[in-house]
Design an enzyme around this catalytic site. Sequence first.
Site, PDB file in Angstrom:
ATOM      1  N   ASN A  47       9.757 -91.517  30.053  1.00 24.70           N
ATOM      2  CA  ASN A  47      10.659 -91.948  31.124  1.00 24.70           C
ATOM      3  C   ASN A  47       9.805 -92.415  32.295  1.00 24.70           C
ATOM      4  OD1 ASN A  47      10.275 -89.651  33.056  1.00 24.70           O
ATOM      5  ND2 ASN A  47      10.993 -88.520  31.260  1.00 24.70           N
TER       6      ASN A  47
ATOM      7  N   LYS B   1       0.544 -95.109  12.216  1.00 23.13           N
ATOM      8  CA  LYS B   1       1.334 -96.046  13.035  1.00 23.13           C
ATOM      9  C   LYS B   1       2.412 -96.686  12.175  1.00 23.13           C
ATOM     10  CE  LYS B   1       1.025-100.103  15.898  1.00 23.13           C
ATOM     11  NZ  LYS B   1       0.509-101.434  15.852  1.00 23.13           N
TER      12      LYS B   1
ATOM     13  N   LYS C 201      25.406 -78.376  37.030  1.00 20.84           N
ATOM     14  CA  LYS C 201      24.076 -77.968  36.554  1.00 20.84           C
ATOM     15  C   LYS C 201      23.607 -76.715  37.306  1.00 20.84           C
ATOM     16  CE  LYS C 201      19.530 -80.041  35.653  1.00 20.84           C
ATOM     17  NZ  LYS C 201      18.698 -81.241  35.717  1.00 20.84           N
TER      18      LYS C 201
ATOM     19  N   LYS D 193      23.301 -73.185  35.112  1.00 23.39           N
ATOM     20  CA  LYS D 193      21.924 -72.810  34.782  1.00 23.39           C
ATOM     21  C   LYS D 193      21.415 -71.613  35.570  1.00 23.39           C
ATOM     22  CE  LYS D 193      20.791 -77.123  32.682  1.00 23.39           C
ATOM     23  NZ  LYS D 193      19.833 -78.106  32.297  1.00 23.39           N
TER      24      LYS D 193
END
Length: 398
Positions: free
Chosen positions: A207, A287, A336, A340
């Site tokens: 990311n 690969k 959240k 959590k």
Amino acid sequence: MLGKRILIGICGGIAAYKTLTLIRLFRKAGCEVKVIATRNALSFVTPLTIETLSNNKLYVDMFECGTERTTEHIALAQWADMAIVAPATANIIAKLANGIADDALSTTLLALSKPLFIAPAMNENMYEHIAVQRNLKLLEEYHYHIISPEKGMLACNVEGKGRMAEPKTIFDRVGKQLQQKILVGKKALVTAGPTCEPIDPVRFIGNRSSGLMGFSIAETLADKGCDVTLVTGATYLKTRSQSIHRIDVNTADEMLQACLPYADKADIIVMAAAVADYTPETKADHKLKKKDALFSLNLKPTTDILKTLAKNKTDNQIIIGFALETDNELTNAKQKLHTKNIDFIVLNSLKDKGAGFECATNKVTVIDKNDNVIEIPLKSKQEIAENIIQIVFNTPKS
Ligand SMILES: Cc1cc2nc3c(=O)[nH]c(=O)nc-3n(C[C@H](O)[C@H](O)[C@H](O)COP(=O)(O)O)c2cc1C
């Protein structure tokens, strides 16, 4: 602040006159102040005024004969508890970003290993120029403290962003840094950066997190005397504080394993990493070759690090999570926070310009367990980190 040694660098900008007030503020607070001015700064303020207000000899020319020491620039860097450049011109910002040392101020600042505050001041077009913004981003990455300029009437008679922060604002910001090391004896665990989940020896799922927000939190905690362990995904960032114990990892699972031994001893846990939710079920040992057909990848969920660490949370621990949302931001972040079992959630929205991934600035909303919402406007990530830590330690535990 009594007895602290403040080194002030003045550059060639109209706002140099405000720096005279800054010198007075530090002197009134009982600090010793020494000043280095660039040659151009002396077109705006006089040596006599600076020397009178600082009660010290002004340093301008590295090659001046008759000075106490020939290596005064090194002596000054060692003498200071911290340094401030105000006003910081586009020129000094570029020199610092690129390690150029061609006068007394730039050379001294390169030799400095103490906290450095930069208060830019310039015309708005100069400030917004891609090169200046890139250089400021580099300074952020060097963990210098940028004191963002303000909006208002500029010396060039136009309204815009580029006015140097007011002397009192700079004074207060530096004062906070000089405050007692309120977290001495405390331990922190911080995660930062992206995770990379391998598909084959070459490719991975990753990311766009740079790690800067997590690194800024780690540096802020370390500056306050905290014993910090920083577990980071792949990033080019370096840590400034030698007291930070850094562990580099790649995958979400490696990040979890690296955190576990430190979590139960940590007084504060800050999970700022952008952790992959899924990882390839298998990693090819060679690969993968391109074929002229659809290709699908089986993904399995990763272990939720935040949830895992929060499950064993003790009463004395503070856990802070980060949430990056693109829609229903506040609702999702609150969910959240409550599911959590954490104390605070810091919400980033990708809808906000200048916030989130790959930028030196951020704009966040901090939500506590009682659903109190505190908005922190667009600022440098270092300033955001300082604000978050301030909010966390000023909020009574419920
Ligand atoms: C009247 C005047 C005002 C200036 N104000 C600024 C300023 O606010 N910010 C800036 O970056 N440069 C400003 N400059 C340009 C700098 O003085 C110039 O870039 C210089 O090379 C900076 O040198 P120094 O960084 O060594 O002090 C100004 C120039 C003049 C003539």
